[in-house]
Enzyme design. Structure first.
Site, mmCIF file in Angstrom:
data_model
loop_
_atom_site.group_PDB
_atom_site.id
_atom_site.type_symbol
_atom_site.label_atom_id
_atom_site.label_comp_id
_atom_site.label_asym_id
_atom_site.label_seq_id
_atom_site.Cartn_x
_atom_site.Cartn_y
_atom_site.Cartn_z
ATOM 1 N N CYS A 175 -58.848 -9.274 23.550
ATOM 2 C CA CYS A 175 -58.581 -8.753 24.968
ATOM 3 C C CYS A 175 -59.335 -9.122 26.005
ATOM 4 O O CYS A 175 -59.616 -10.271 26.294
ATOM 5 C CB CYS A 175 -58.133 -7.485 24.662
ATOM 6 S SG CYS A 175 -57.129 -6.756 26.056
ATOM 7 N N HIS A 219 -54.153 -7.879 20.641
ATOM 8 C CA HIS A 219 -55.022 -7.148 19.812
ATOM 9 C C HIS A 219 -54.768 -7.115 18.261
ATOM 10 O O HIS A 219 -53.590 -6.605 17.655
ATOM 11 C CB HIS A 219 -54.958 -5.497 20.184
ATOM 12 C CG HIS A 219 -55.433 -5.069 21.367
ATOM 13 N ND1 HIS A 219 -56.813 -4.588 21.534
ATOM 14 C CD2 HIS A 219 -54.813 -5.319 22.589
ATOM 15 C CE1 HIS A 219 -56.913 -4.450 22.715
ATOM 16 N NE2 HIS A 219 -55.979 -4.752 23.478
ATOM 17 N N GLU A 253 -56.309 -5.668 15.511
ATOM 18 C CA GLU A 253 -56.310 -4.583 15.062
ATOM 19 C C GLU A 253 -55.092 -3.613 15.318
ATOM 20 O O GLU A 253 -55.163 -2.179 14.890
ATOM 21 C CB GLU A 253 -58.012 -3.818 15.470
ATOM 22 C CG GLU A 253 -57.656 -3.195 16.782
ATOM 23 C CD GLU A 253 -58.006 -4.203 18.238
ATOM 24 O OE1 GLU A 253 -57.631 -5.237 17.844
ATOM 25 O OE2 GLU A 253 -58.047 -3.793 19.066
#
Lengths: 273, 205
Positions: free
Chosen positions: B80, B186, B188
């Site tokens: 990001c 992202h 994650e």
């Protein structure tokens, strides 16, 4: 093009996870129950976003709520939004430091508007979800704050316009009449939201099966559908619902959910082999 | 050791949880010695480019990051804002130079081109990879990831692999320049698609 979203909302009250019907709460179990007996990861691996709301009717214990966000977030690889009674920058920060990506605010939109502006300026619009609880009244809707206990005297369209002007990034609109009924969403609400084009809309309250989720997502104005009912989509309910939605050509993100099992600890095997 | 760089901006907990799920350990630190001897560096970040670069300068991390990556050849993944920081410069909150690890510029989405589209660009969106890539190994040519951003790395043709996403205009959603990687999205927060990408970064570099 950004995909539409399937959202699950967990209702937290004083260390427990709750079922809600018309905003009356019934305790289902604690975090151990949620993870082990209920097998929450089955849901976490099939939704696009998770919302965790502290709807505690007594005084809120912020630290304990944040500990619960962390425990849920350990095995949840999607954006998490959390809120419930956020009234100070420290409270907001504690939630975000526990692994949440966005904040959900409700009562403060009405009675602490400078605080909302402050949150928007610190974290940006994309970080703030404005939640609005409504009850149908003849041809309009009444707005309630403080866990649905206090009615405010404002027309819905005016309130919505105003909270958008405060800088919130999304709207979560929940029908108190439909909440927990499983009878489908309150679509009359959408007429009131028709002219909102620049802020994503999440509808909540009433989804009982996958047909209801499709009914919601088929509206252009609806970006996401949420359900907070722990038992309407139990077991493989969510994985099946997602498959049905994709088969119905709803524009949802795709991933291999079976992959979670293979991926878990896969680097350990890599290192030891 | 996998090092997650802590410079006071962003959601470090989620990245660490994802790596732990995959069965690896990581350390969250701003210690220059630990960073310069890492096996892999992850540079996360949420917030303003200008402020982030300021934090990296005040914590004296700009030099150690550049040296570890350019001379030490330590693989790095920017996520990001962390990816944007690896570019040449951004215009967010005023012009500011980045780490200069890739030859790209960061600007706000071109609103005219994105007419009718919402900014910030938030949600799952599809990324198309242009080259064969170690980072995207095992993923389909088109794959969905979770984004949330208002500024983007401007698309220009690159000699290395890039992932392209379209939001009114094409922009760089991921890149892999030898051992230097970045993702605007992202991983994650992108279910198995993101976990597999993180695993690739740890396993293939």
């Amino acid at each position: 093009m950004v995909k539409k979203r399937l959202i699950f909302t967990l209702l937290y009250n004083d260390g427990g996870f709750m079922l809600s019907r018309n905003f009356r709460l019934q305790r289902a179990g604690n975090i151990e129950w949620l993870k082990t007996n209920y097998d929450f990861k089955n849901i976490a691996f099939t939704i696009d976003e998770l919302i965790i709301l502290d709807v505690s009717r007594n005084e809120r214990n912020i630290k304990r709520f944040c500990d619960h966000i962390k425990l849920i977030g350990e095995e949840c690889f999607i954006p998490i939004s959390a809120g419930g009674g956020i009234t100070s920058p420290e409270h907001a920060k504690a939630i975000l430091n526990s692994g949440a990506d966005k904040l959900v605010v409700n009562s403060a939109l009405y009675n602490k508007q400078d605080f909302i502006r402050e949150l928007v300026s610190i974290y940006g619009s994309q970080c703030i979800i404005g939640s609005v609880d409504v009850k149908k009244q003849k041809n309009d809707f009444e707005i309630y704050i403080d866990n649905g206990s206090v009615k405010i005297e404002l027309p819905l369209s005016e309130h919505i316009e105003h909270i958008i002007s405060l800088g919130i990034g999304e709207i979560y609109i929940n029908s108190m009449d439909k909440d927990g009924t499983g009878h489908g969403y309150m679509f009359d609400l959408l007429i009131k939201l028709n002219n909102i084009t620049n802020v994503p809309i999440i509808i909540a309250g009433g989804a009982g099966n996958w047909h209801h989720l499709i009914d919601g997502l088929q509206h252009d104005i609806v970006d996401a559908v949420a359900t907070a009912n722990l038992f309407n989509f139990i077991g493989n309910g969510f994985p099946n619902a997602r498959t049905q939605l994709l088969n119905s050509e709803i524009n949802l993100a795709q991933w291999e959910s079976k992959g979670f099992i293979e991926l878990k600890n896969s680097l350990k095997r890599h290192v030891s082999s | 050791m996998i090092v997650i760089v802590d410079y006071g901006m962003g959601n470090l907990f989620s990245i660490q949880s994802a790596i732990r799920y995959l069965g690896a350990e990581s350390i969250i630190t701003s210690d220059r010695n630990i960073i310069s001897t890492a096996d892999r560096i992850i540079l996360p970040g949420v917030g303003s480019f200008y402020r982030a670069m300021e934090h990296l300068h005040t914590t004296d991390l700009v030099k150690v990051l550049r040296e570890s990556v350019i001379y030490g050849k330590i693989p790095i993944l920017g996520i990001c804002l962390g990816m944007q920081l690896m570019g040449l410069s951004s215009t967010e909150d005023g012009f500011r130079e980045g780490l200069g690890l890739v030859d790209c510029l960061i600007e706000r989405f071109d609103v005219q081109k994105s007419e009718g589209l919402k900014i910030p660009h938030v949600g799952f969106d599809t990324v198309t990879m242009t080259h064969k890539s170690r980072l995207f190994d095992g993923l389909d040519a088109q794959v969905d990831f979770y984004f949330t951003h208002s500024y983007r790395m401007k698309y220009t043709e690159q000699p290395y692999g890039v992932g392209i996403c379209f939001h009114g205009e094409p922009f760089i959603a991921a890149f892999e320049k030898e051992h230097i990687c970045g993702t605007q999205f992202h991983p994650e927060k992108s279910q198995t698609n993101g976990l597999l990408l993180l695993k690739n970064f740890i396993k293939n570099f």
